[in-house]
Write an enzyme that holds these catalytic residues in place. Structure first.
Site: not given
Length: 541
Positions: A466-467
């Site tokens: 989930h960057p």
């Protein structure tokens, strides 16, 4: 070769790019060029839900690695990122989570007008076809199919029961009135298959004459003339190509590649660009900064329950059941159930998330034991304090950038993950789940103190994929785009993807990325309509 001209060029056919390609070309007078570095989403494992771990380190994965992480045992952590039509929506675990209402109200409080939860709910609903139906918080008829699990494993339901035995609430809809509690996840699937942004948005649009979609086309530069983005340069089949955009270039390449492309195009921290002999087109020191990501810390258990796990999902009878009926173990998204909890009553929203997998899931599943069956509980701190950065290795667009998420640099992040492991143990000890458990494999029963648990986190944690945040929206000195996602200092250029999030949302990031793109499509159309309505100034005589 002649330089082709379009109204809009969209860089990246991931979740956001697929939405934009569909929404913008619904106007038959609008021409769009969509460029994707990867190939079409034809690989079989993309569409078989339980096959997604097989996509790691394959031709549809950018296969990135972080810089050595000082606070995570100096490890270089593997970062899979989708490199195909649909991007990460074609390679992820298909969990549909919007985040908490507080997240979007917080974005608005930071000065981003129109990004509060009440405003964003419209876009979540517009995107969605919610199969269970009958909910005031969900949409019907949208391109993205959202459904309940087709064939959840009994042990995934047992995990939910165990959580309620441990004192947590039951919650059948994490995207409804309240996020807290435990239940089965809603999934982006349809008829037992993955329903990615490519399947939902792009595939139905590909026959439109005003949409040109190119795969195997890696953009190397956004061309900028007199402070305005005019087009792109890209490489396809080893040949250099170029295209012009009369209206806008929209960069939707993700939290890693979007800041990389901006920097390669001369937009970024001047000192960093000059290090790589890149001419500065726009000073924007925030490009690549503000990197945030969710981390997994796992409790893993051995079990002898063959019916309840999916470790044998590739057996012939399971394969046959999926191909004939689209049911059974291969419909599993692996992380079938989970929950959201507050570690303190003072928290405005749940700050800890759980994913339960009826299988081993150690180091992305790449370090699973060769034999036996497992159960995995992943704890995730939802709003980490640590911040990292994306920077260039060189001015070569085909060289991966430096990825330094700076994991666990803030002590609070580690403390909450340790708390997450302890609470997971408490849930696993409840009668509903303990009957499935043979022994604890990770961290192991000899690991008991907070410091021992902290060391387990440092040595085994990995990304939840989930960057966000590397081209954040706002009006402060490190903001890269404004609240209409226009790049500060360059006309005709927007960024539309997870990189614009100023802060991580409390949950998985695919649904928010799609909603961001839905809103961006409205912003783009409104700006064009406004420009067309502008009166022509009278000549000065």
């Amino acid at each position: 070769m002649a330089r082709r001209n379009y109204d809009y060029i969209v860089v990246g056919a991931g979740s956001a790019g697929c939405v934009l390609a569909d929404r913008l070309t619904r106007d038959s007078e609008t021409t769009v060029l969509l460029l994707e570095a990867g190939e079409p989403d034809e690989k079989r494992e993309i569409h078989i839900p339980a096959g997604f771990p097989e996509l790691f380190k394959s031709e549809v994965d950018w296969e990135y690695y972080t810089e050595p992480q000082e606070h995570a045992a100096d490890r270089r952590l593997y970062w899979p990122r989708g490199k195909t039509l649909g991007g990460c929506s074609s390679t992820n675990a298909m969990i549909y989570i919007r985040g908490h209402q507080w997240d979007y109200d917080h974005w608005a409080d930071l000065g981003n007008e129109g990004w509060d939860y009440a405003s964003m709910l419209e876009y979540f609903e517009r995107a969605e076809n919610f199969e269970p139906a009958g909910s005031p918080y969900h949409g019907l008829g949208g391109p993205l199919n959202v459904t309940e699990p087709t064939s959840p494993r009994p042990v995934s339901r047992a995990f939910v029961r165990a959580a309620t035995q441990a004192g947590y609430d039951r919650n059948d809809d994490f995207n409804g009135a309240d996020q807290a509690g435990f239940g089965l996840y809603h999934l982006t699937q349809k008829d037992g298959k993955r329903h990615s942004a490519a399947v939902g948005y792009l595939h139905p649009a590909l026959d439109r004459k005003n949409l040109t979609a190119e795969t195997g086309a890696q953009v190397t530069e956004v061309t900028i003339e007199d402070g305005r983005a005019t087009g792109v340069e890209y490489v396809q089949d080893g040949r250099e190509q170029s295209a012009s955009a009369s209206e806008e270039v929209v960069v939707s390449a993700g939290a890693v590649n979007s800041p990389q492309l901006l920097m390669l195009s001369g937009i970024g921290d001047p000192d960093h660009l000059e290090e790589h002999d890149i001419e500065v087109e726009a000073e924007s020191p925030g490009v690549g900064r503000n990197l945030q990501d969710h981390l997994f810390a796992f409790n893993v258990y051995e079990t002898d329950e063959d019916v309840s796990t999916i470790d044998d999902a590739d057996k012939l009878q399971n394969v046959a059941k999926w191909f004939v009926l689209k049911r059974g173990k291969l419909t599993s998204n692996v992380g079938e159930s989970g929950g959201f909890v507050r570690t303190s009553d003072d928290e405005p929203a749940p700050d800890l998330q759980y994913h339960f997998a009826p299988s081993y899931f150690m180091e992305h599943g790449l370090a699973n034991p060769e034999e036996g069956r497992g159960l995995s509980i992943g704890a995730t701190q939802l709003r980490p304090e640590s911040r990292g950065r994306i920077t260039l290795h060189s001015d070569d667009p085909f060289e991966a950038p430096r990825i330094d998420p700076n994991y666990l640099s803030e002590e609070e992040d580690l403390e909450i993950l340790v708390e997450g492991l302890k609470r997971a143990r408490e849930i696993a000890s409840q009668s509903a789940l303990s009957e499935y458990v043979e022994k604890e494999v990770w961290p192991g029963e000899d690991v008991q103190t907070d410091e021992e648990l902290a060391q387990h986190v440092r040595e085994t944690c990995h990304t939840v994929y989930h960057p966000v945040g590397t081209c954040k929206m706002g009006d402060d000195d490190e903001a890269v785009v404004d609240d209409e996602l226009r790049v500060h200092g360059v006309e005709g250029l927007r960024v539309v993807d997870a990189s614009v999030m100023p802060t991580l949302v409390g949950g998985n990031t695919n649904a928010p990325t799609i909603a961001i793109a839905e809103k961006a499509a409205d912003l783009i159309r409104e700006e064009r309509a406004g420009a067309e309505r502008e009166p022509v100034p009278a000549d000065d005589d």
